[in-house]
Design a protein around this motif. Sequence first.
Motif, PDB file in Angstrom:
ATOM      1  N   MET A 167       0.818  -1.206   0.000  1.00 24.80           N
ATOM      2  CA  MET A 167       0.000   0.000   0.000  1.00 24.80           C
ATOM      3  C   MET A 167       0.854   1.259   0.000  1.00 24.80           C
ATOM      4  O   MET A 167       0.523   2.243  -0.661  1.00 24.80           O
ATOM      5  N   LEU A 207      -1.492   3.894  -1.820  1.00 24.46           N
ATOM      6  CA  LEU A 207      -2.923   3.637  -1.730  1.00 24.46           C
ATOM      7  C   LEU A 207      -3.481   4.113  -0.396  1.00 24.46           C
ATOM      8  O   LEU A 207      -2.780   4.122   0.621  1.00 24.46           O
ATOM      9  N   GLU A 208      -4.751   4.488  -0.398  1.00 24.79           N
ATOM     10  CA  GLU A 208      -5.434   4.876   0.823  1.00 24.79           C
ATOM     11  C   GLU A 208      -5.826   3.617   1.601  1.00 24.79           C
ATOM     12  O   GLU A 208      -6.057   2.555   1.007  1.00 24.79           O
ATOM     13  N   THR A 209      -5.911   3.746   2.898  1.00 22.48           N
ATOM     14  CA  THR A 209      -6.244   2.573   3.709  1.00 22.48           C
ATOM     15  C   THR A 209      -7.643   2.045   3.414  1.00 22.48           C
ATOM     16  O   THR A 209      -7.937   0.884   3.684  1.00 22.48           O
ATOM     17  N   GLU A 213      -8.626   1.260   0.729  1.00 22.72           N
ATOM     18  CA  GLU A 213      -8.433   0.275  -0.335  1.00 22.72           C
ATOM     19  C   GLU A 213      -7.798  -1.012   0.178  1.00 22.72           C
ATOM     20  O   GLU A 213      -7.476  -1.903  -0.620  1.00 22.72           O
ATOM     21  N   HIS A 239      -9.497  -4.175  -0.912  1.00 21.98           N
ATOM     22  CA  HIS A 239      -9.269  -4.443  -2.335  1.00 21.98           C
ATOM     23  C   HIS A 239      -7.895  -5.064  -2.545  1.00 21.98           C
ATOM     24  O   HIS A 239      -7.740  -6.018  -3.320  1.00 21.98           O
ATOM     25  N   VAL A 240      -6.898  -4.555  -1.838  1.00 21.61           N
ATOM     26  CA  VAL A 240      -5.531  -5.090  -1.944  1.00 21.61           C
ATOM     27  C   VAL A 240      -5.500  -6.543  -1.479  1.00 21.61           C
ATOM     28  O   VAL A 240      -4.923  -7.414  -2.148  1.00 21.61           O
ATOM     29  N   SER A 278      -0.729   0.092 -11.970  1.00 23.02           N
ATOM     30  CA  SER A 278      -1.537  -0.155 -10.773  1.00 23.02           C
ATOM     31  C   SER A 278      -1.148  -1.499 -10.180  1.00 23.02           C
ATOM     32  O   SER A 278      -0.436  -2.289 -10.805  1.00 23.02           O
TER      33      SER A 278
END
Length: 200
Positions: free
Chosen positions: A150, A155-157, A159, A162-163, A198
């Motif tokens: 992340m 990436l924002e937390t 997400e 999703h990760v 991405s």
Amino acid sequence: MAIDRQQLQILLKTKGVKLSQAELAGLDTQVKTTERSFKGLMATMAGFAVAGVAISKVVGIGKDFEAQMKRVQAVSGASANELKTLSQQARDLGASTANTASEIAELQENFARLGFRTDEIIGMTEATQALAYATGQELGESAMQVGSTMKAFQLETAEAAHVTDIFAAATASSALNMTTLGDSLTYVAPVASGLGFSLE
């Protein structure tokens, strides 16, 4: 058959274990910390040959959790209110998942050591626990891989789920396991992110 607090005290005295009302009240608090009701414990204790040993174990588990939460606070710099929220999350996940509250608290500590803020830790913990359970990986390893990925992809937390879904799908549909995937991303992620790729 369940017994009440007074009956337990009498039972313990017959075993040579003396507890005051305050100590019994403290035991009740410790039991709640480990997601077991006092009533349930009393029913179990009634059948134990050595009740004092069981009480020591339960109290010890509660103390372990408190000690772990103090480490979380020390590493994360969480305020009293933030620590309360972290503690509640650890208890809730400890009650509803295969991990204990202390193990969840250790996961929170791992995220804190990676430099995540309290609100970020809270946002990532549940998804990471689910990933570790699904892949059979240790919580600490999952925290390292989710956290570093992340950060690499900025990436924002929000997400985090999703990760972890991507990781779970990748390991389920290939010969990769989380260790191999994590090792690969350690080298690839910073470069891929820099080139605009991405995580997918």
